[in-house]
Design an enzyme around this catalytic site. Structure first.
Site, short mmCIF file in Angstrom:
data_model
loop_
_atom_site.label_atom_id
_atom_site.label_comp_id
_atom_site.label_asym_id
_atom_site.label_seq_id
_atom_site.Cartn_x
_atom_site.Cartn_y
_atom_site.Cartn_z
N ASP A 51 0.85 -1.21 0.00
CA ASP A 51 0.00 0.00 0.00
C ASP A 51 0.88 1.25 0.00
O ASP A 51 0.64 2.20 -0.75
CB ASP A 51 -0.88 0.05 1.27
CG ASP A 51 -1.91 -1.05 1.36
OD1 ASP A 51 -3.06 -0.80 0.99
OD2 ASP A 51 -1.57 -2.16 1.80
N THR A 122 -6.82 -5.00 0.64
CA THR A 122 -5.59 -5.22 1.42
C THR A 122 -5.71 -6.45 2.32
O THR A 122 -4.79 -7.26 2.43
CB THR A 122 -5.25 -3.98 2.29
OG1 THR A 122 -5.05 -2.87 1.41
CG2 THR A 122 -3.99 -4.20 3.10
N THR A 195 -19.58 -7.58 0.38
CA THR A 195 -18.38 -7.55 1.19
C THR A 195 -18.06 -8.89 1.85
O THR A 195 -18.96 -9.63 2.23
CB THR A 195 -18.51 -6.45 2.28
OG1 THR A 195 -17.30 -6.36 3.02
CG2 THR A 195 -19.66 -6.76 3.24
N GLY A 220 -12.62 -6.22 -1.99
CA GLY A 220 -12.25 -5.22 -3.00
C GLY A 220 -13.40 -4.74 -3.86
O GLY A 220 -14.10 -5.54 -4.48
#
EC number: 3.1.3.7
Length: 308
Positions: A51, A122, A195, A220
């Site tokens: 990231d 992530t 999700t 994502g």
């Protein structure tokens, strides 16, 4: 010569090359074995070395080439000197050969806002669910998402050692979206993608009201929009705050460029001007086709709970 091309198409062509470099950085961090994970606000809100490096790479590469842009990235990073090897100054020539839609031909650099999610998914990245991961660069003008680039660093990662790893999808409203094969979900099936790690009662109530045949729980926002445009899901439903503007800007463009629709749960378009709040506080509802079916089934209780 670069100056013969419009600002928008130069920015998209550069962003494509920058996103490809970002994908290489994401793969390199995994290969080196030290993800450098830190918790930001909770155990499901993580940041990794990828990231951090990718955001530095994207934001510095863009700022160097387009100094008047407004660039808003997910990660708060110290303004340290950026390693030269993180800078990408190339551009994708194929994009420069495309015509700029006439309504965007006179846009100036300072009129554009770029929303960057260096690593969307992530948590899944840290858990080895690598096909969930995307790099997102969204470009907005007058509050509207008009161009987007999605890099999927691990596309094809389960296809064997000879497969080409990674791909970059891009699109501009009025021109189209490229880098994938458009496919619709099976007719008559209601397959909802939602999700994986941020579910709650509102999310499940909203999904239940849509009588789904199947529910896919993946990481994502970029990945979920890819599921819509490749026929794996019919609707992306997330009736909760949590998703941010950098999660939706680039994917929204790709979806809209092929005739889909992305809104909040009330049916409002999302706004992307630089002063806007970062949270999509009224959730996300997106489909490639049959938007009205899903929008008409969002319960009033869910709408009352989610204030734009």
């Amino acid at each position: 010569m670069a100056s013969s091309h419009t600002v928008l198409m130069r920015l998209v062509a550069s962003s494509y090359a920058i996103a490809q470099k970002a994908g290489m950085i994401v793969r390199r961090v995994i290969a080196e074995g030290d993800l450098g994970i830190v918790e930001k606000t909770s155990a499901t809100d993580l940041q990794t070395k990828a990231d951090r490096l990718v955001q530095m790479s994207i934001c510095s590469s863009l700022a160097r080439k387009f100094p008047k842009l407004t660039i808003i990235g997910e990660e708060d990073l110290p303004s340290e000197e950026v390693d030269q090897e993180l800078i990408e100054d190339g551009q994708w020539e194929e994009i420069l050969r495309q015509p700029c839609p006439s309504q965007y031909s006179r846009i100036k650099e300072e009129d554009l806002v770029v929303w960057v999610d260096p690593l969307d998914g992530t948590k899944e990245y840290t858990e080895g669910l690598l096909d969930n991961v995307t790099v997102l660069i969204g470009i907005a003008y007058e509050g509207k998402a008009i161009a987007g680039i999605i890099n999927q660093p691990y596309y094809n990662y389960q296809a064997g050692p000879d497969a080409v790893l990674g791909r970059t999808i891009w699109g501009v409203l009025g021109l189209g979206a490229f880098g994938f094969q458009l496919k619709e979900a099976p007719a008559g099936k209601h397959i909802i993608t939602t999700t994986r790690s941020h579910s709650n009662k509102l999310v499940t109530d909203c999904i239940s009201a849509m009588n789904p045949d199947d529910v896919l729980r993946v990481g994502g926002a970029g990945n979920k929009i890819i599921q819509l445009i490749e026929g794996k899901a019919s609707a992306y439903v997330f009736a909760s705050p949590g998703c941010k503007k950098w999660d939706t800007c680039a994917p929204e463009v790709i979806l809209h460029a092929v005739g889909g629709k992305l809104t909040d749960v009330h049916g409002n378009a999302l706004q992307y001007n630089k002063e806007v709040k970062h949270m999509n506080s009224a959730g996300v509802l997106a489909t490639l086709r049959n938007y009205d079916y899903y929008a008409s089934r969002v319960p009033e209780s869910v709408k009352k709970a989610l204030v734009p």
